[in-house]
Design a protein around this motif. Structure first.
Motif, PDB file in Angstrom:
ATOM      1  N   ASP A   9     -34.378 -12.796  28.224  1.00 38.44           N
ATOM      2  CA  ASP A   9     -34.460 -14.089  27.545  1.00 38.44           C
ATOM      3  C   ASP A   9     -33.525 -14.134  26.343  1.00 38.44           C
ATOM      4  O   ASP A   9     -32.868 -15.152  26.083  1.00 38.44           O
ATOM      5  CB  ASP A   9     -35.900 -14.343  27.112  1.00 38.44           C
ATOM      6  N   GLY A  57     -30.217 -16.673  25.613  1.00 40.52           N
ATOM      7  CA  GLY A  57     -30.015 -17.525  24.454  1.00 40.52           C
ATOM      8  C   GLY A  57     -28.924 -17.069  23.519  1.00 40.52           C
ATOM      9  O   GLY A  57     -28.662 -17.715  22.490  1.00 40.52           O
ATOM     10  N   LYS A  72     -25.839 -19.468  22.431  1.00 39.70           N
ATOM     11  CA  LYS A  72     -26.070 -20.651  21.609  1.00 39.70           C
ATOM     12  C   LYS A  72     -26.756 -20.349  20.280  1.00 39.70           C
ATOM     13  O   LYS A  72     -26.749 -21.205  19.396  1.00 39.70           O
ATOM     14  CB  LYS A  72     -26.922 -21.651  22.391  1.00 39.70           C
ATOM     15  N   ALA A  73     -27.360 -19.183  20.140  1.00 42.25           N
ATOM     16  CA  ALA A  73     -28.113 -18.872  18.925  1.00 42.25           C
ATOM     17  C   ALA A  73     -27.184 -18.771  17.715  1.00 42.25           C
ATOM     18  O   ALA A  73     -26.185 -18.050  17.750  1.00 42.25           O
ATOM     19  CB  ALA A  73     -28.890 -17.572  19.108  1.00 42.25           C
ATOM     20  N   GLU A 117     -27.799 -17.544  31.701  1.00 42.12           N
ATOM     21  CA  GLU A 117     -28.802 -18.464  31.170  1.00 42.12           C
ATOM     22  C   GLU A 117     -29.313 -19.410  32.257  1.00 42.12           C
ATOM     23  O   GLU A 117     -30.528 -19.625  32.390  1.00 42.12           O
ATOM     24  CB  GLU A 117     -28.213 -19.278  30.012  1.00 42.12           C
TER      25      GLU A 117
END
Length: 459
Positions: free
Chosen positions: A393, A397, A400-401, A438
């Motif tokens: 997970d 992400g 984009k984090a 993703e």
């Protein structure tokens, strides 16, 4: 946060290991690693490495790899930091080569980077004779263009198939597994590089075992050298090669075992030691495991179900058996990546492939097979499953984090140098890989339904 280099400071644990010849004494303050007891060369396996180019130097290299593995497993890591101080002394036949500055420096650089420890290496003259080479040397039936490390994993099965379409008999497999699978005894004797040619025994006090990247890399590099080719095809797809370094969790040192930055260091060591160039190639590094599997099945003209017989699970068999039959656990990071990839490729597996048969269950416990011993569902196993889920997970992400952008930029910079790409090419490749991962991960979770315990963990 990825503390890849922060944890290298101030190690709080240390070990000194002396590899000894049989019957030799051990210096005070050193842990003994005896040849023949702790590191044992298997004559039948080693014979499959006896090619025209075999020399005592290669026996030295295998001994060093075994000694590194012994050190790695013999000292547990500190609880609050990662690094350890490891001093290792090894007797070698070709002392002049091992004491040469470029060899020693490249070896230390590769080990420090791979394991996150601080290594001090010393070499002494070996007194015993080298292992005798049999009268009959191996010779490949077809000239080799590349070798490929081959385990019984999903990526190795798929990439061996894909690269085999291009290279045919010129692709030579190096078997890295500890089991012979479906190989008969006669086949093991007639196949080159049939198995890791030595075993290492000792007290297993540390489970991270980053040194496996050195063990498998050295064995593969020596096989390429003996097969008279310069190319080693590494079968890892992008998530396996880059994911463990990108998405390291907590106080864990980044895992570089098949990462290009480590492979370049390994190449420099082997070039100095063997005085020839060996290149480690990752042809599927910019593809997900799901894409690699789909490509394998789509163009396969032989056994299209071969991937179903592969194993991905990290769990030991005693923790993943149902009705006395071995299964894959289904909830470790490797199993979850496998299941996600099979879903992404549009494929299915038999229902009894995994202990955790139903990931759509509302609770972790209910997802396991009804026939699985409930006493084995421990808090540690649950934590193991949560860690694997959060790794995938977190990687999904990562692109984009906002908190990871500086780290991602630095990683891309190093990756561009290691892969000889422009910064723009490297960023584009990484962005595409992470976006694909993703999408596959989100689609996999969606398919499990809103009540899945995995959805709860990633909420």
């Amino acid at each position: 946060m990825n503390l890849a280099h922060l944890s290298l400071a101030a190690p709080s644990k240390a070990i000194r290991v002396a590899v000894t010849e049989p019957g030799a004494s051990v210096p005070d303050g050193y842990t003994a690693c005896e040849i023949g007891t702790n590191i044992e060369f298997k004559v039948e396996r080693l014979a499959t490495y006896f090619f025209k180019g075999w020399s005592p130097l290669l026996e030295d290299a295998l001994l060093v790899a075994g000694a590194v593995e012994f050190c790695d497993m013999s000292l547990a890591r500190p609880t609050r930091t990662w690094a350890r101080d490891i001093a290792l002394t090894v007797p070698v036949h070709d002392l002049e080569r091992w004491q040469r500055g470029d060899v020693a420096a490249a070896l230390k650089d590769a080990l420090d980077y791979l394991t996150g420890d601080r290594w001090t290496l010393d070499f002494v003259q070996r007194r015993g004779a080298a292992i005798p080479v049999g009268q009959q040397l191996f010779a490949l039936e077809h000239p080799a263009k590349a070798v490929i490390p081959f385990s019984n994993g999903l990526d190795s099965c798929s990439v061996a198939e894909l690269e085999g379409r291009k290279l045919g008999h010129a692709l030579v497999r190096i078997r890295l597994g500890t089991h012979d699978g479906d190989m008969r005894r006669k086949e093991r004797r007639s196949e080159a590089f049939a198995k890791i040619p030595y075993t290492v025994k000792g007290d297993h006090k540390e489970s991270s075992m980053r040194s496996r990247g050195f063990k498998f890399g050295v064995v593969s590099g020596l096989a390429a050298y003996l097969a008279d080719t310069k190319r080693v095809i590494m079968p890892e797809s992008g998530q396996g090669a880059l994911g463990p370094a990108l998405a390291a969790l907590g106080q864990v040192y980044a895992d570089y075992r098949t990462h290009p930055t480590y492979l370049r260091k390994l190449e420099r060591f082997l070039a100095a030691l063997l005085e020839t160039d060996i290149v480690f190639d990752l042809p599927r590094i910019w593809n997900t495991k799901g894409e690699t599997l789909a490509a394998h099945v789509d163009g396969c003209t032989g056994d299209k179900a071969s991937w179903q017989r592969t194993l991905s699970c990290w769990q030991q068999s005693r923790h993943a058996g149902v009705n006395k039959k071995r299964r894959q656990c289904g909830i470790c990071a490797a199993c979850l990546l496998r299941r996600m990839s099979i879903h992404a490729a549009g494929l299915t597996e038999p229902g009894d492939t995994y202990v955790w048969e139903d990931l759509s269950s509302a609770t972790f416990e209910d997802g396991a097979s009804p026939d699985f011993d409930r006493a084995k569902i421990t808090g540690k196993m649950r934590e193991y499953a949560i860690a694997g889920t959060l790794h995938l997970d977190h990687l999904a992400g990562f692109r984009k984090a906002t908190t990871t952008q500086t780290e991602l930029g630095l990683h891309i910079f190093r990756l561009a140098r290691a892969c000889q790409l422009s910064h723009e090419e490297a960023r584009s490749n990484v962005d595409r890989l992470l976006a694909r991962h993703e999408a596959e991960w989100r689609d996999f979770l969606d398919a499990l339904g809103p009540k899945s315990f995995l959805r709860e963990w990633t909420a």
